[in-house]
Design a protein around this motif. Structure first.
Motif, PDB file in Angstrom:
ATOM      1  N   VAL A 175       0.738  -0.871  -0.095  1.00 11.95           N
ATOM      2  CA  VAL A 175      -0.153  -0.492  -0.119  1.00 11.95           C
ATOM      3  C   VAL A 175       0.886   1.192  -0.162  1.00 11.95           C
ATOM      4  CG1 VAL A 175      -1.852   1.307   1.340  1.00 11.95           C
ATOM      5  CG2 VAL A 175      -1.987  -1.321   1.280  1.00 11.95           C
ATOM      6  N   ALA A 176       1.711   1.115   1.341  1.00  4.37           N
ATOM      7  CA  ALA A 176       2.866   2.430   1.145  1.00  4.37           C
ATOM      8  C   ALA A 176       3.245   2.789  -0.435  1.00  4.37           C
ATOM      9  CB  ALA A 176       3.601   2.257   1.965  1.00  4.37           C
ATOM     10  N   PHE A 177       4.513   1.430  -0.674  1.00  7.50           N
ATOM     11  CA  PHE A 177       4.416   2.060  -2.292  1.00  7.50           C
ATOM     12  C   PHE A 177       3.733   2.590  -3.199  1.00  7.50           C
ATOM     13  CE2 PHE A 177       6.121   0.541  -6.440  1.00  7.50           C
ATOM     14  CZ  PHE A 177       6.642   1.222  -7.175  1.00  7.50           C
ATOM     15  N   HIS A 178       2.662   1.664  -3.395  1.00 11.32           N
ATOM     16  CA  HIS A 178       1.658   2.151  -4.828  1.00 11.32           C
ATOM     17  C   HIS A 178       1.253   4.173  -4.630  1.00 11.32           C
ATOM     18  CE1 HIS A 178       2.360  -1.729  -5.687  1.00 11.32           C
ATOM     19  NE2 HIS A 178       1.688  -1.461  -6.949  1.00 11.32           N
ATOM     20  N   PHE A 179       0.637   3.754  -3.245  1.00  6.46           N
ATOM     21  CA  PHE A 179       0.751   5.307  -2.596  1.00  6.46           C
ATOM     22  C   PHE A 179       1.416   6.663  -3.086  1.00  6.46           C
ATOM     23  CE2 PHE A 179      -0.659   8.669   0.503  1.00  6.46           C
ATOM     24  CZ  PHE A 179      -1.202   9.092  -0.642  1.00  6.46           C
ATOM     25  N   LEU A 180       2.850   5.962  -2.661  1.00  4.79           N
ATOM     26  CA  LEU A 180       3.796   6.909  -2.889  1.00  4.79           C
ATOM     27  C   LEU A 180       4.258   7.047  -4.374  1.00  4.79           C
ATOM     28  CD1 LEU A 180       6.189   9.016  -1.779  1.00  4.79           C
ATOM     29  CD2 LEU A 180       7.595   6.484  -2.065  1.00  4.79           C
ATOM     30  N   SER A 181       3.708   6.263  -5.397  1.00  5.22           N
ATOM     31  CA  SER A 181       4.137   6.370  -6.692  1.00  5.22           C
ATOM     32  C   SER A 181       3.070   7.262  -7.058  1.00  5.22           C
ATOM     33  CB  SER A 181       3.772   4.549  -6.999  1.00  5.22           C
ATOM     34  OG  SER A 181       5.510   3.930  -6.717  1.00  5.22           O
ATOM     35  N   ALA A 182       1.844   6.517  -6.670  1.00  5.94           N
ATOM     36  CA  ALA A 182       0.913   7.616  -7.129  1.00  5.94           C
ATOM     37  C   ALA A 182       0.939   9.518  -6.624  1.00  5.94           C
ATOM     38  CB  ALA A 182      -0.589   7.690  -6.364  1.00  5.94           C
ATOM     39  N   VAL A 183       1.226   9.945  -5.638  1.00  2.00           N
ATOM     40  CA  VAL A 183       1.455  10.854  -4.832  1.00  2.00           C
ATOM     41  C   VAL A 183       2.487  12.002  -5.697  1.00  2.00           C
ATOM     42  CG1 VAL A 183       2.211  12.377  -3.308  1.00  2.00           C
ATOM     43  CG2 VAL A 183       0.849  10.788  -2.881  1.00  2.00           C
ATOM     44  N   PHE A 184       3.639  10.762  -6.544  1.00  2.00           N
ATOM     45  CA  PHE A 184       5.469  11.161  -7.109  1.00  2.00           C
ATOM     46  C   PHE A 184       4.259  11.445  -8.461  1.00  2.00           C
ATOM     47  CE2 PHE A 184       8.877   9.491  -5.019  1.00  2.00           C
ATOM     48  CZ  PHE A 184       8.885  10.132  -3.926  1.00  2.00           C
ATOM     49  N   TYR A 185       3.725  10.253  -9.436  1.00  2.00           N
ATOM     50  CA  TYR A 185       3.626  10.964 -10.198  1.00  2.00           C
ATOM     51  C   TYR A 185       2.233  12.003 -10.570  1.00  2.00           C
ATOM     52  CZ  TYR A 185       5.520   7.369 -13.464  1.00  2.00           C
ATOM     53  OH  TYR A 185       6.071   6.786 -14.910  1.00  2.00           O
ATOM     54  N   LEU A 186       1.290  12.462  -9.509  1.00  2.30           N
ATOM     55  CA  LEU A 186       0.537  13.335 -10.020  1.00  2.30           C
ATOM     56  C   LEU A 186       1.168  14.683  -9.776  1.00  2.30           C
ATOM     57  CD1 LEU A 186      -2.732  14.575  -9.299  1.00  2.30           C
ATOM     58  CD2 LEU A 186      -2.073  14.748  -7.452  1.00  2.30           C
ATOM     59  N   SER A 187       2.771  14.223  -9.224  1.00  2.00           N
ATOM     60  CA  SER A 187       2.939  15.756  -8.994  1.00  2.00           C
ATOM     61  C   SER A 187       3.523  16.084 -10.263  1.00  2.00           C
ATOM     62  CB  SER A 187       4.167  15.526  -7.861  1.00  2.00           C
ATOM     63  OG  SER A 187       4.747  14.446  -7.860  1.00  2.00           O
ATOM     64  N   ALA A 188       4.502  14.692 -10.679  1.00  2.00           N
ATOM     65  CA  ALA A 188       4.903  14.963 -11.514  1.00  2.00           C
ATOM     66  C   ALA A 188       4.026  14.904 -13.018  1.00  2.00           C
ATOM     67  CB  ALA A 188       5.485  13.349 -12.693  1.00  2.00           C
ATOM     68  N   SER A 189       2.742  14.502 -13.194  1.00  2.00           N
ATOM     69  CA  SER A 189       1.877  15.499 -14.226  1.00  2.00           C
ATOM     70  C   SER A 189       1.738  16.761 -13.979  1.00  2.00           C
ATOM     71  CB  SER A 189       0.347  14.531 -13.880  1.00  2.00           C
ATOM     72  OG  SER A 189       1.262  13.077 -14.229  1.00  2.00           O
ATOM     73  N   VAL A 190       1.121  17.072 -12.523  1.00  2.00           N
ATOM     74  CA  VAL A 190       0.941  18.381 -12.695  1.00  2.00           C
ATOM     75  C   VAL A 190       2.298  19.304 -13.264  1.00  2.00           C
ATOM     76  CG1 VAL A 190       0.679  20.244 -11.359  1.00  2.00           C
ATOM     77  CG2 VAL A 190      -0.626  18.504 -10.947  1.00  2.00           C
ATOM     78  N   ILE A 191       3.634  19.269 -13.087  1.00  2.00           N
ATOM     79  CA  ILE A 191       4.741  19.983 -13.802  1.00  2.00           C
ATOM     80  C   ILE A 191       5.121  19.475 -14.984  1.00  2.00           C
ATOM     81  CG2 ILE A 191       6.998  19.516 -13.651  1.00  2.00           C
ATOM     82  CD1 ILE A 191       6.744  18.756 -10.652  1.00  2.00           C
ATOM     83  N   LEU A 192       4.205  18.278 -15.211  1.00  2.00           N
ATOM     84  CA  LEU A 192       4.631  18.644 -17.420  1.00  2.00           C
ATOM     85  C   LEU A 192       3.933  19.041 -17.922  1.00  2.00           C
ATOM     86  CD1 LEU A 192       5.668  16.497 -19.293  1.00  2.00           C
ATOM     87  CD2 LEU A 192       4.661  14.806 -18.639  1.00  2.00           C
ATOM     88  N   ALA A 193       1.913  18.591 -16.876  1.00  2.00           N
ATOM     89  CA  ALA A 193       1.016  19.818 -18.185  1.00  2.00           C
ATOM     90  C   ALA A 193       1.761  21.138 -17.787  1.00  2.00           C
ATOM     91  CB  ALA A 193       0.153  19.517 -16.993  1.00  2.00           C
ATOM     92  N   PHE A 194       1.834  21.463 -16.857  1.00  2.00           N
ATOM     93  CA  PHE A 194       2.111  23.131 -16.474  1.00  2.00           C
ATOM     94  C   PHE A 194       3.168  23.493 -17.768  1.00  2.00           C
ATOM     95  CE2 PHE A 194       5.202  26.747 -14.705  1.00  2.00           C
ATOM     96  CZ  PHE A 194       3.864  27.078 -15.330  1.00  2.00           C
ATOM     97  N   MET A 195       4.568  23.061 -18.126  1.00  2.00           N
ATOM     98  CA  MET A 195       5.873  23.080 -18.838  1.00  2.00           C
ATOM     99  C   MET A 195       5.010  22.920 -20.333  1.00  2.00           C
ATOM    100  SD  MET A 195       7.559  24.001 -17.312  1.00  2.00           S
ATOM    101  CE  MET A 195       9.236  23.590 -18.695  1.00  2.00           C
ATOM    102  N   THR A 196       3.862  21.612 -20.816  1.00  2.00           N
ATOM    103  CA  THR A 196       3.716  21.350 -22.015  1.00  2.00           C
ATOM    104  C   THR A 196       2.844  23.049 -22.444  1.00  2.00           C
ATOM    105  OG1 THR A 196       3.340  19.064 -21.809  1.00  2.00           O
ATOM    106  CG2 THR A 196       1.689  19.769 -23.576  1.00  2.00           C
ATOM    107  N   LEU A 197       1.585  23.269 -21.659  1.00  2.00           N
ATOM    108  CA  LEU A 197       0.921  24.656 -21.333  1.00  2.00           C
ATOM    109  C   LEU A 197       1.605  25.710 -21.530  1.00  2.00           C
ATOM    110  CD1 LEU A 197      -1.902  25.339 -21.402  1.00  2.00           C
ATOM    111  CD2 LEU A 197      -1.580  26.151 -18.824  1.00  2.00           C
ATOM    112  N   SER A 198       2.825  25.874 -21.043  1.00  2.00           N
ATOM    113  CA  SER A 198       3.511  26.779 -21.406  1.00  2.00           C
ATOM    114  C   SER A 198       4.871  26.766 -22.610  1.00  2.00           C
ATOM    115  CB  SER A 198       5.110  26.703 -20.325  1.00  2.00           C
ATOM    116  OG  SER A 198       5.122  26.549 -19.853  1.00  2.00           O
TER     117      SER A 198
END
Length: 153
Positions: A86-109
């Protein structure tokens, strides 16, 4: 698909290909690998935070690979492994969410300065954003269903 019962806390061997949420290992490999490949193939500019996105995609890909082999070899039969799952997959989900937001922002800019020269990079970035959000969803679902399995054990 068969579900794990309370007698076997975590599946081992070939059972991981027939139990939910462990069947999600395969799409996590595919979409995580696609994020890694798509981000690695784009052009990186100097003040660009795509290093975090690359770290997350490589970390989660390697972590999922190790986790997959632990499951296949049956090394996950102690009582603390469901909580680690549970801990590994939750941490991975949080990491990927933060990376997705950064990636979306960079693509938008990037969309403000589209020319013929960077159109391919822009399209690759859009694809990476989509794959990153799909990977986030997969890791989140895996964490939720692993938590349900952990509570039932």
């Amino acid at each position: 698909m068969a579900s794990t019962t309370s007698s076997d806390v975590l599946p081992k061997g070939g059972k991981i290909f027939t139990t939910f949420p462990d069947i999600l290992f395969l799409p996590e490999f595919v979409f995580g690998g696609l994020v890694w490949i798509l981000v690695a193939s784009t052009q990186v500019f100097a003040p660009n935070p795509l290093g975090w996105v690359m770290f997350v995609s490589v970390f989660c890909f390697v972590g999922t690979t190790l986790w997959f082999f632990i499951f296949v070899c049956g090394g996950n039969q102690s009582s603390f492994w469901p909580a680690v799952d549970v801990a590994f997959h939750f941490l991975s989900a949080v990491f990927y969410l933060s990376a997705s937001v950064i990636l979306a922002f960079m693509t938008l800019s990037m969309s403000k300065n589209i020319t013929d020269g960077n159109l391919k990079t822009y399209r690759l970035s859009i694809s990476a954003v989509v794959m990153s959000y799909v990977a986030t969803l997969l890791y989140f679902l895996h964490a939720i269903f692993s938590a349900i399995r952990w509570k039932r054990s």
